[in-house]
Structure formats: structure tokens, C-alpha cells
Design an enzyme around this catalytic site. Structure first.
Site, short mmCIF file in Angstrom:
data_model
loop_
_atom_site.label_atom_id
_atom_site.label_comp_id
_atom_site.label_asym_id
_atom_site.label_seq_id
_atom_site.Cartn_x
_atom_site.Cartn_y
_atom_site.Cartn_z
N GLN A 193 2.86 24.44 -5.52
CA GLN A 193 4.06 24.20 -4.98
C GLN A 193 4.84 25.77 -5.24
O GLN A 193 5.93 26.00 -4.75
CB GLN A 193 5.08 23.33 -6.16
CG GLN A 193 4.74 21.85 -5.96
CD GLN A 193 5.10 21.31 -4.71
OE1 GLN A 193 5.74 21.71 -3.84
NE2 GLN A 193 4.34 20.15 -4.38
N ASP B 206 -1.90 26.35 -11.13
CA ASP B 206 -1.70 25.32 -10.02
C ASP B 206 -0.69 25.93 -9.11
O ASP B 206 0.49 25.64 -9.52
CB ASP B 206 -1.64 23.84 -10.73
CG ASP B 206 -1.25 22.88 -9.70
OD1 ASP B 206 -1.01 23.26 -8.39
OD2 ASP B 206 -1.06 21.89 -9.75
N LYS C 45 0.86 22.37 2.45
CA LYS C 45 2.47 22.45 2.08
C LYS C 45 3.03 23.62 2.33
O LYS C 45 4.23 23.99 2.06
CB LYS C 45 2.52 22.21 0.50
CG LYS C 45 1.86 21.01 0.03
CD LYS C 45 1.79 20.98 -1.42
CE LYS C 45 1.07 19.98 -2.32
NZ LYS C 45 1.81 18.54 -1.95
N CYS D 282 2.82 11.81 -8.57
CA CYS D 282 1.40 11.98 -9.28
C CYS D 282 1.61 12.66 -10.68
O CYS D 282 1.28 13.64 -11.11
CB CYS D 282 0.70 13.00 -8.51
SG CYS D 282 0.14 12.19 -6.73
N HIS E 47 0.72 17.79 -12.62
CA HIS E 47 0.35 17.05 -11.49
C HIS E 47 -1.06 16.25 -11.98
O HIS E 47 -1.67 17.03 -12.77
CB HIS E 47 0.05 17.72 -10.38
CG HIS E 47 -0.14 16.99 -9.17
ND1 HIS E 47 -1.28 16.44 -8.61
CD2 HIS E 47 0.87 16.62 -7.96
CE1 HIS E 47 -0.90 15.85 -7.40
NE2 HIS E 47 0.05 15.90 -7.15
#
Ligand code: PLP
Length: 408
Positions: free
Chosen positions: A201, A198, A224, A362, A121
Site C-alpha cells: 500500500q 510489506d 495496485k 484480509c 495483512h
């Protein structure tokens, strides 16, 4: 998992959009919020609101307890060793920028390397580009296989003694792939490099254990995972956070201030300059309670089943391209239909009450790698059902007829 009962707890889902019951398939961009989170934020403002770490009055200590209580919930959720390792941030982007601006700029120099993947991303790409420009370090990329996965042999080839930082997404927001970050962290550590994950998600959809992953830093966003916008966190190993300098200076983060010199509070507060996002942290704590009660393992299994079903139903549509492999993926299905622009697909779906994301997500370098300027993406969460998938598949069949000329 009783999805009907879960759906009851999300007020926003029970409405019509353009004359159709809403099907929300954009949770990878931002999830919806359950009643318990909305109530926790409202209760905080109705009963406990005050600034934290300052007032000796009752509301001040209630607000401080609520804020620090939320930090303990995040610690437990990620299985961090200490609350000193949990820094509240605005989200993943801010957390990754903190690592890049504070840690990376102080350890990287000419000849050093930062290792990423082409599927990152922009939030896990541009901060490292800026570090490279400022320090003379070089960016290197672990190559992708034709299906978008990464092989550990390639990780071994890319990381070497010059590598200072490896930063990889746990789950791809486009391909839905789960990357082997634990194995990558082990390789990084063998070469003396630090591992950044990261977790934007992964955190909402699967059990995460930062000690088991043995990552050095881990970033995620609350919005999220059923929490409000504007709150997230950075996990960092205590020894590293202690070495790092703050990047924001002002109230709340200081120990002693003189006219020419100042000293900082201990961890985690030295990184939380200014009045923090107190109500957001309260909402994040409530979201963690909500997800824990349902069980991350149940949520993961539900999404696996839904995305497999979606993959099967969508694959049957003529002219569709689905990106990424049909295994080891979370609830994300990214696709294109013939030459129809994904914005047109998403617009037609919206007329039928179905919300999907369209664009580059993104991930412009990944889009170029996929040879697509943009894609459509359906993403599932704990409140989605097979009926939602059926509505999507049926609507896509109609979309295909509508745009038949472009599919050929
Ligand atoms: N990383 C990934 C994989 C994401 O999917 C996102 C958001 O879509 C981000 C980082 C950035 O998250 P935020 O905008 O909440 O900071």
C-alpha cells in the site's frame, strides 16, 4: 496535478454503473489501468511476444530486452543498488512467501523470535505463522495504541537479541496509517535482526527508497499501482539473496543440470523458475513510467488532500465510526455506519455507481482489535476527485436514512 487530464487516460472510469457515472473507490484492492499500460501490453503481444532468455531470434531478444528493461525501471523506482536485487514475483503475497520460505526457514530455530504488528495483512502474517510452526520460532507483536498507531518505545521493548526477523507493513490497508519502517529497521538492525517491509500500500502512493529505508526485503504488487495483475517484485539486499536457496525449481533458473545434481543461475534469475510473467513486467514498466511522469510527490499530496476532505465530510454523518487517526494517512478511509453491515452499505453504494470494499480486508486480527467483524473502506488514487468524495458522502447520508432503524 491535472486530475481531469489524468482521468481521461483511464478508459474504465468513463462508464455508468447502475445508471450512475462510476465512482471507483476501491484502488487499495486493485487500481485501474491507464491507456499507456493497456497499450504497452497490447503492443508487446502484437509485436514482440516470445519467450525470454532463450531464443537467439529477434523476437526472443526483443522480449528479453522488454522484460529486463522493466526490471531496471523497478530498480530505479525503488532506488535499489542493482537489478540483481529485484526479483519479479506474482505480487506481494508471493514475494513475502519467498522470504519466509527461503530466508526465514533457514535462519530461524527454537527460541528465535519473529516480530510483527497486529495490523498486518494476512499475507504478512500467515507465512510467518508457518515459519514459526516449522522452526520452533515464536511470533511477537508490537502493541497498537488506541488510535492504531505504533510507538517506537514499544518497538524497542518488543525487539531483542532473540529477534531474527521484523516484518511490518509500510502503510495499513485498513487504517491508512504510515508506519515508521525506517526507524523500526534501525532498531531491528541494532539487535542483528532483518527487516522486511510489506510495501503493497505504500509503493503506489508515495516515493519509496529502499536504500534510505535500509530494509533488507521489500515486497509490492503491480496491480495496485496501475500495472496488470499477476506481477510484482521482491527487493532484497544482494548479500542476503545470494545466501538464499530458490524455492521453485525448473527451467530458466538453472546454470548446469546433471542427472543427480544441478546448479543455479546468478541473481536475480535463480528465483525466477519457469517462463516468467513477461507481459506483466512490460505493463509494470509502463505503469512506472506513467506514475513517474505525474510524480509520486504530487500523487501523495493529492491523496492526502482527498482523504482529509473525505474524513471531514464523512465525520459529519450521524452514527459513523471512522477507524484510524486523521493524520499521517494515505488515501484510505475505513468506516462503519451504526449497526448496518458494511456489505449492505457497499451494496447500496453500488446501486448508485459507487464502488467501495466491504469485509475484513484480509486483516482479521486487526478487525478483532477494532471490535468490528467487518468494515467498509473507500480508497482513493490519483484519478479520484472531490466530486467523488461528495458523491460518496451524499450517498452515505441516503444509506443512513435507508437503514435508519439500525442506526437508531
Ligand atoms: N499487503 C497489503 C498491505 C495489502 O493491502 C495486500 C493486498 O490487498 C497484500 C499485502 C497482498 O497483495 P497481493 O494480493 O497483490 O499479493
Amino acid at each position: 496535478m491535472n486530475v481531469t487530464a489524468i482521468r481521461e487516460q483511464f478508459p474504465i472510469l468513463h462508464q455508468e454503473i447502475n445508471g450512475h457515472p462510476l465512482v471507483y473507490l476501491d484502488s487499495a484492492a486493485s487500481s485501474q489501468k491507464p491507456r499507456s499500460v493497456i497499450d504497452a501490453v497490447m503492443r508487446y503481444y502484437e509485436l514482440d511476444n516470445a519467450n525470454v532468455h532463450r531464443g537467439v531470434h529477434t523476437l526472443g531478444s526483443r522480449a528479453t530486452d522488454a522484460y529486463e528493461g522493466a526490471r531496471e525501471k523497478v530498480r530505479k523506482f525503488l532506488n535499489a543498488a542493482s537489478t540483481q536485487e529485484i526479483i519479479f514475483t506474482r505480487g506481494t503475497t508471493t514475494a513475502l512467501n519467498l522470504v519466509a520460505s527461503s530466508y526465514a526457514r533457514s535462519v530461524c530455530g527454537e527460541g528465535d523470535e519473529i516480530v510483527l504488528t497486529p495490523m498486518e495483512h494476512h499475507s504478512n502474517l500467515i507465512p510467518w505463522q508457518q515459519v514459526a510452526k516449522a522452526t520452533g520460532a515464536t511470533l511477537k507483536y508490537i502493541p497498537l495504541q488506541p488510535d492504531g498507531t505504533i510507538r517506537l518505545e514499544d518497538v524497542e521493548e518488543t525487539i531483542n537479541e532473540r529477534t531474527k526477523i521484523v516484518s511490518v507493513m509500510y502503510v495499513s490497508n485498513v487504517l491508512g496509517i504510515v508506519n515508521p519502517v525506517k526507524e523500526i529497521a534501525a532498531i531491528a538492525h541494532r539487535h542483528g535482526a532483518k527487516m522486511v517491509v510489506d510495501g503493497a500500500q505504500s509503493t503506489p502512493h508515495m516515493r519509496v527508497d529502499v536504500q534510505d529505508l535500509d530494509c533488507d526485503f521489500y515486497a509490492f504488487s503491480g496491480h495496485k499501482m496501475c500495472a496488470p495483475t499477476g506481477i510484482g517484485a521482491l527487493y532484497g539486499k544482494k548479500a542476503l539473496l545470494e545466501e538464499m536457496e530458490p524455492i521453485e525449481f525448473g527451467g530458466e533458473m538453472i546454470d548446469h543440470v546433471d542427472l543427480y545434481e544441478s546448479t543455479w543461475k546468478e541473481l536475480p534469475w535463480k528465483f525466477e523458475g519457469g517462463t516468467p510473467i513477461i507481459s506483466g513486467a512490460v505493463g509494470l514498466g509502463a505503469a512506472i513510467d506513467f506514475l513517474e511522469e505525474i510524480g509520486l510527490d504530487n500523487i501523495e499530496a493529492h491523496e492526502h488532500a482527498l482523504s482529509a476532505y473525505a474524513y471531514e465530510r464523512l465525520s459529519a454523518i450521524d452514527g459513523i465510526t471512522i477507524y484510524g487517526p486523521n493524520q499521517n494517512r494515505v488515501g484510505i478511509v475505513t468506516f462503519n455506519i451504526g449497526d448496518v453491515h458494511p456489505h449492505d452499505v457497499a451494496t447500496v453504494l453500488d446501486t448508485k455507481g459507487i464502488a467501495v470494499r466491504a469485509g475484513h480486508h484480509c486483516c482479521q486480527p486487526l478487525m478483532r482489535w477494532l471490535n468490528a467483524s467487518a468494515t467498509a473502506r473507500a480508497s482513493f488514487y490519483l484519478y479520484n476527485t472531490e466530486e467523488d468524495v461528495n458523491r460518496l458522502a451524499d450517498a452515505l447520508h441516503q444509506t443512513k436514512e435507508f437503514f435508519g432503524y439500525a442506526i437508531g
